[in-house]
Design an enzyme around this catalytic site. Structure first.
Site, mmCIF file in Angstrom:
data_model
loop_
_atom_site.group_PDB
_atom_site.id
_atom_site.type_symbol
_atom_site.label_atom_id
_atom_site.label_comp_id
_atom_site.label_asym_id
_atom_site.label_seq_id
_atom_site.Cartn_x
_atom_site.Cartn_y
_atom_site.Cartn_z
ATOM 1 N N HIS A 13 41.827 30.896 31.543
ATOM 2 C CA HIS A 13 41.896 31.907 32.627
ATOM 3 C C HIS A 13 42.722 33.087 32.123
ATOM 4 O O HIS A 13 43.949 33.021 32.064
ATOM 5 C CB HIS A 13 42.547 31.316 33.883
ATOM 6 C CG HIS A 13 42.568 32.271 35.037
ATOM 7 N ND1 HIS A 13 42.084 31.941 36.293
ATOM 8 C CD2 HIS A 13 43.000 33.553 35.149
ATOM 9 C CE1 HIS A 13 42.225 32.967 37.108
ATOM 10 N NE2 HIS A 13 42.789 33.975 36.441
ATOM 11 N N HIS A 15 43.109 37.591 31.945
ATOM 12 C CA HIS A 15 42.701 38.968 32.272
ATOM 13 C C HIS A 15 42.949 39.841 31.058
ATOM 14 O O HIS A 15 44.092 40.005 30.629
ATOM 15 C CB HIS A 15 43.514 39.491 33.462
ATOM 16 C CG HIS A 15 43.297 38.699 34.706
ATOM 17 N ND1 HIS A 15 42.284 38.980 35.594
ATOM 18 C CD2 HIS A 15 43.924 37.592 35.170
ATOM 19 C CE1 HIS A 15 42.317 38.090 36.584
ATOM 20 N NE2 HIS A 15 43.301 37.238 36.341
ATOM 21 N N LEU A 16 41.871 40.401 30.510
ATOM 22 C CA LEU A 16 41.991 41.234 29.304
ATOM 23 C C LEU A 16 41.912 42.717 29.593
ATOM 24 O O LEU A 16 42.181 43.527 28.715
ATOM 25 C CB LEU A 16 40.875 40.885 28.308
ATOM 26 C CG LEU A 16 41.103 39.691 27.392
ATOM 27 C CD1 LEU A 16 39.892 39.506 26.483
ATOM 28 C CD2 LEU A 16 42.369 39.871 26.557
ATOM 29 N N ASN A 41 37.280 40.760 36.762
ATOM 30 C CA ASN A 41 37.710 41.691 37.815
ATOM 31 C C ASN A 41 38.093 43.057 37.242
ATOM 32 O O ASN A 41 39.191 43.552 37.457
ATOM 33 C CB ASN A 41 38.846 41.095 38.659
ATOM 34 C CG ASN A 41 40.107 40.798 37.874
ATOM 35 O OD1 ASN A 41 40.056 40.539 36.676
ATOM 36 N ND2 ASN A 41 41.246 40.855 38.536
ATOM 37 N N HIS A 256 49.847 44.538 33.981
ATOM 38 C CA HIS A 256 49.875 45.763 34.799
ATOM 39 C C HIS A 256 50.930 46.683 34.200
ATOM 40 O O HIS A 256 52.018 46.206 33.831
ATOM 41 C CB HIS A 256 50.272 45.451 36.246
ATOM 42 C CG HIS A 256 49.232 44.703 37.016
ATOM 43 N ND1 HIS A 256 48.199 45.325 37.669
ATOM 44 C CD2 HIS A 256 49.058 43.375 37.207
ATOM 45 C CE1 HIS A 256 47.431 44.411 38.245
ATOM 46 N NE2 HIS A 256 47.918 43.217 37.978
HETATM 47 C C1 NCD Z 1 45.345 39.058 38.753
HETATM 48 C C2 NCD Z 1 45.090 40.455 38.171
HETATM 49 O O1 NCD Z 1 46.035 41.244 38.088
HETATM 50 O O2 NCD Z 1 43.941 40.730 37.770
HETATM 51 N N1 NCD Z 1 46.616 39.041 39.414
HETATM 52 C C3 NCD Z 1 47.386 37.959 39.661
HETATM 53 O O3 NCD Z 1 48.399 38.081 40.360
HETATM 54 N N2 NCD Z 1 47.103 36.781 39.151
HETATM 55 C C4 NCD Z 1 44.250 38.682 39.669
HETATM 56 C C5 NCD Z 1 44.249 37.211 40.020
HETATM 57 O O4 NCD Z 1 43.931 36.376 39.191
HETATM 58 O O5 NCD Z 1 44.593 36.879 41.148
HETATM 59 ZN ZN ZN Z 2 43.656 35.575 37.442
#
Ligand code: NCD
Ligand code: ZN
Length: 349
Positions: A13, A15-16, A41, A256
């Site tokens: 899991h 996010h890249l 996303n 972020h």
């Molecule tokens: C994730 C994101 O920033 O894309 N943020 C998070 O708090 N985990 C989105 C997600 O997986 O809920």
């Molecule tokens: Zn996530």
């Protein structure tokens, strides 16, 4: 124990992001993991096989030279973003492509970049029926979006309101309950059939909700699902120590830019990719379960996704090192989890 050598892990899991932001974070993941399930996303989200294919091409083009030159291979495992309009045909195309390994279900508005998510899971039933038929896993962000439900209860309420009815209607659907945070989710997944599994993050193993409020408001510990009470953290620890193959590694590393977290309405997400496997090693060491780390990090996820286990190895050394205060992130800065503090393990070069 001062050194650990074990099979190279995968991140189920991750996010890249995209573009220069992706370029900034990708080396952190590639250094540690052989494969990662890449979350869809983006803005706009990855809703079609064609979009997943082009995102995959962009990731491969951005891979650090070490991975491209065949030194350490890295394989992005793509996902589609489920919407009210995802069709059974799109699922068939995804399956046939061989590059899409799962479909992600975000309840609309539940978290970062989830506005295009599912408003009512029943709207997605024709896609889900095809996924059940062809064995495509559904990755679930398991939190209700009902503003009347306390934010700390949203995962537990999701089990009753969505998860149980979903599995009653589609009993063979392969489901991964993503980044579980509660004792309730541990119990639910443990009692569910074998094709229902869960990922667990390092930060939910290491921290309870006090971390967000210790001496002041600490935005870099804010993620969704939000950190919970100590009893829940303990239940996650018991789940991984139990060696149940239903529970495997997924960092949910979610970068972020610093200024979007340190602000009046900060984004949800912890950047853990920088120290991911080291943080898991710390968590397992605290649990006296370093012998359980390899299967959790390197075997169970691959088995669940019907992929071969990795053959390469990584080495971790027991060595205190200080995490930088921030990292470059395109034209911005990124504050990793543990910034300015020590981590007890370090991956070998
Ligand atoms: C994730 C994101 O920033 O894309 N943020 C998070 O708090 N985990 C989105 C997600 O997986 O809920
Ligand atoms: Zn996530």
């Amino acid at each position: 124990m001062h050194q650990l050598t074990f099979t190279r892990p995968d991140d189920w899991h991750l996010h890249l992001r995209d573009g220069t932001l992706m370029q900034a974070v990708l080396p952190d993941t590639v250094r540690q993991f052989a494969r990662a399930i890449v979350m869809p996303n983006l803005k706009p989200p990855v809703t079609s096989t064609a979009q997943a294919q082009s995102y995959r091409t962009r990731i491969i083009a951005a891979l650090p030279d070490i991975a491209k030159s065949g030194g350490t291979k890295f394989e992005p495992l793509m996902t589609l973003y489920l919407t009210d309009n995802t069709s059974a045909e799109e699922i068939k195309r995804a399956k046939q492509s061989g590059i899409v390994h799962a479909v992600k279900y975000y309840p609309a508005g539940a978290t970062t970049n989830s506005d295009a998510g599912v408003t009512d899971i029943r709207k997605a039933y024709s896609a889900l029926e095809e996924m059940q038929r062809c064995g495509m896993p559904l990755l679930v962000h398991g939190e209700v979006t009902d503003k009347n439900v306390d934010v700390f209860d949203r995962e537990t309420v999701f089990i009753e309101r969505v998860m149980i009815p979903l599995l009653r209607d589609l009993p063979q659907l392969r489901v991964v309950f993503e980044h579980i945070t509660t004792r309730d989710a541990v119990q639910f997944v443990t009692g569910a059939p074998d094709h229902v599994a869960a990922t667990i993050t390092a930060h939910h193993l290491l921290y309870n909700r006090n971390a967000m409020f210790s001496g002041g408001l600490r935005p870099h510990y804010y993620c969704l699902p939000v950190l919970k009470r100590e009893v829940h953290r303990e239940a996650l620890g018991k789940a991984v120590v139990g060696g149940n193959p239903k529970f495997f590694l997924g960092t949910d590393s979610a970068p972020h830019a610093q200024h979007t977290k340190e602000t009046a309405c900060g984004c949800a997400g912890c950047y853990t990719a920088h120290t991911a496997i080291e943080l898991y090693a710390e968590a397992f060491e605290q649990l006296n379960a370093l012998d359980k780390l390899e299967a959790f990090a390197s075997f169970y996820g691959a088995d669940y996704y019907h992929l071969p286990r990795n053959t390469g190895k990584i080495t971790l050394n027991k060595e205190n090192w200080r995490v930088p205060d921030s990292l470059p992130f395109g034209e911005h800065k990124l504050v990793p989890l543990r910034a300015g503090e020590n981590v007890a393990w370090k991956i070998g070069g």
